[in-house]
Design an enzyme around this catalytic site. Structure first.
Site, PDB file in Angstrom:
ATOM      1  N   GLY A 208      66.871  40.349   2.356  1.00 60.93           N
ATOM      2  CA  GLY A 208      67.493  41.565   2.890  1.00 60.93           C
ATOM      3  C   GLY A 208      68.468  41.225   3.991  1.00 60.93           C
ATOM      4  CG  ASN A 209      71.575  43.303   4.922  1.00 58.34           C
ATOM      5  OD1 ASN A 209      71.603  44.297   5.618  1.00 58.34           O
ATOM      6  ND2 ASN A 209      71.856  43.335   3.616  1.00 58.34           N
ATOM      7  CE1 TYR A 210      67.441  40.388  11.367  1.00 61.73           C
ATOM      8  CE2 TYR A 210      69.478  39.137  11.221  1.00 61.73           C
ATOM      9  CZ  TYR A 210      68.109  39.184  11.431  1.00 61.73           C
ATOM     10  OH  TYR A 210      67.422  38.038  11.695  1.00 61.73           O
TER      11      TYR A 210
END
Ligand code: C5P
Length: 400
Positions: A208-210
């Site tokens: 995923g990512n932030y």
């Protein structure tokens, strides 16, 4: 914009109640008719005499007038208004509004009001930052109420922080803006993609990512406030839907986001691709949890579809498409290249070099590059104001 508008001004028990007198005056100067409803503790901070002298109307506080038993109808009052403004709004009033605790005239009026509601919080920084207050403000946003964010500065406690009620002139400007733009996107269908995507490795792990989704949600809210039919396609985020009229479709993976976006775009007037879509997904998914071993492990990745670029390929005349570029270097060239490759009409660039820009936070600093070669640079602003700048740009295209 405020000429002839009927405005209920709700005043609660905060030291900032003194600013409500200025606000009353500013609204009346703009031609609004103001009816004040004050809570019992509000009267400890500012007298009804001062306020009624400004509005030329009795101030309403109780359900009944004590001396003659007149009943004040919160229902009639709620229906009379073109807007209800609660300024200053204490933590207690915000909590009562969020949960329908109708134990005073202000809250019963709020529950009866069909008009848009604006809330200008005023409290000490720790009360404002408390998860309860933030959760209650999120609830109010989810009912479609407008939160006029407090400013940062010296507070009545002499502490410095976020909690000062917004200045009366800014509240008036906010209302003017609201009435100016209210139905400007009525009948327009706008798609917003928001948040991250999660690409599954096994039942408990993902790539995923932030991305928090805040920017996309602010865009969706801004479009909904202007009367658009908004489809918000969101990856996994912990945000509540920011406006009651938004159709929200939650997805997890880039492939799911792609499918929903492609199905919705043909009937849309515009799409803004704000999601931080994973460029790659694991080539294989393990049905069972991968076990730890002392060997190094390789996860083979396959590219995901570029949703924005695929939408760009199907874009027809009169339809618009915009996207974001989060850059770390060579910002302008990279952003303009992306705009051309993905067939965007304009691209919003934020640089990780700039303080206050990018993922997670409540502010952003953007530049907008347009297809005609022009660029507009903006200062650091709260994400909801950044959203206004972006939707103003989109509106220019839609009105062409
Ligand atoms: O190429 P890059 O990922 O930097 O482009 C960012 C823009 O493209 C954003 O508007 C983003 O929402 C969109 N995008 C997309 N699908 C992808 C990758 C990016 O819609 N798979």
């Amino acid at each position: 914009m405020l000429q002839g508008k009927k405005i209920i001004l709700g005043i609660t028990g905060s030291i900032a109640a003194y600013k409500a007198a200025y606000l009353t005056r500013a609204l009346i100067k703009k031609g609004a008719e103001v009816q004040i409803v004050i809570t019992p503790s509000g009267k400890e901070f500012i007298t009804p005499v001062t306020l009624s002298a400004l509005t030329g109307k009795p101030v309403i506080s109780e359900f009944f007038t004590a001396n003659d038993g007149t009943w004040h109808s919160h229902v009639d009052l709620g229906l009379w208004a073109d807007a209800m403004v609660v300024a200053p709004a204490t933590a207690s009033t915000i909590a009562k509004m969020a949960h329908g605790v109708a134990d005073n005239m202000l809250i019963t009026t709020y529950l009866s009001a069909k008009a848009p509601v604006f809330v200008a919080p005023a409290m000490d920084l720790d009360m404002f930052a408390h998860p309860t207050t933030q959760h209650n403000l999120d609830l109010l946003r989810s009912y479609g109420n407008h939160i006029i964010e407090p400013g940062v500065g010296e507070l009545a406690s002499h502490l410095e922080g976020k909690g000062r009620m917004e200045e009366p002139d800014r509240i008036v400007a906010y209302l003017e803006d609201f009435f100016k733009n209210r139905q400007s996107l009525s009948g327009r269908k706008i798609i917003i993609t928001a948040g991250p995507t999660y690409e599954k490795i096994d039942p408990v792990r993902f790539i995923g990512n932030y991305s928090s989704g805040k920017m996309g949600f602010a865009l969706a809210r801004c479009c909904a406030e202007r009367g658009a039919d908004v489809v918000l396609i969101s990856g996994p985020v912990s945000l509540s839907t920011p406006h009651a009229s938004i159709r929200r479709i939650d997805v997890e993976t880039a492939t799911q986001m792609y499918e929903v976006a492609m199905a919705e775009y043909p009937t849309a007037d515009a799409a803004i691709c704000c999601a931080a879509v994973a460029d790659y997904a694991p080539a294989e998914y393990s049905d069972t949890k991968l076990k730890r071993s002392s060997d190094t492990r390789t996860i083979v990745l396959k590219p995901n579809k570029d949703i924005a670029a695929e939408l760009g390929k199907t874009k027809r005349p009169g339809q618009y498409l915009a996207g974001f570029a989060l850059e770390t270097d060579n910002e302008a060239d990279n952003a303009q290249g992306k705009m051309r490759r993905k067939n965007f009409d304009f691209i919003v660039m934020n640089s990780l070099q700039d303080a206050g820009a990018g993922f997670g936070g409540d502010t952003n600093k953007i530049s907008i590059f347009k297809g005609d070669g022009t660029t507009v640079e903006y200062p650091v602003k709260p994400k909801n104001e950044v959203a206004t700048d972006i939707i103003d740009t989109l509106s220019e295209y839609l009105s062409q």
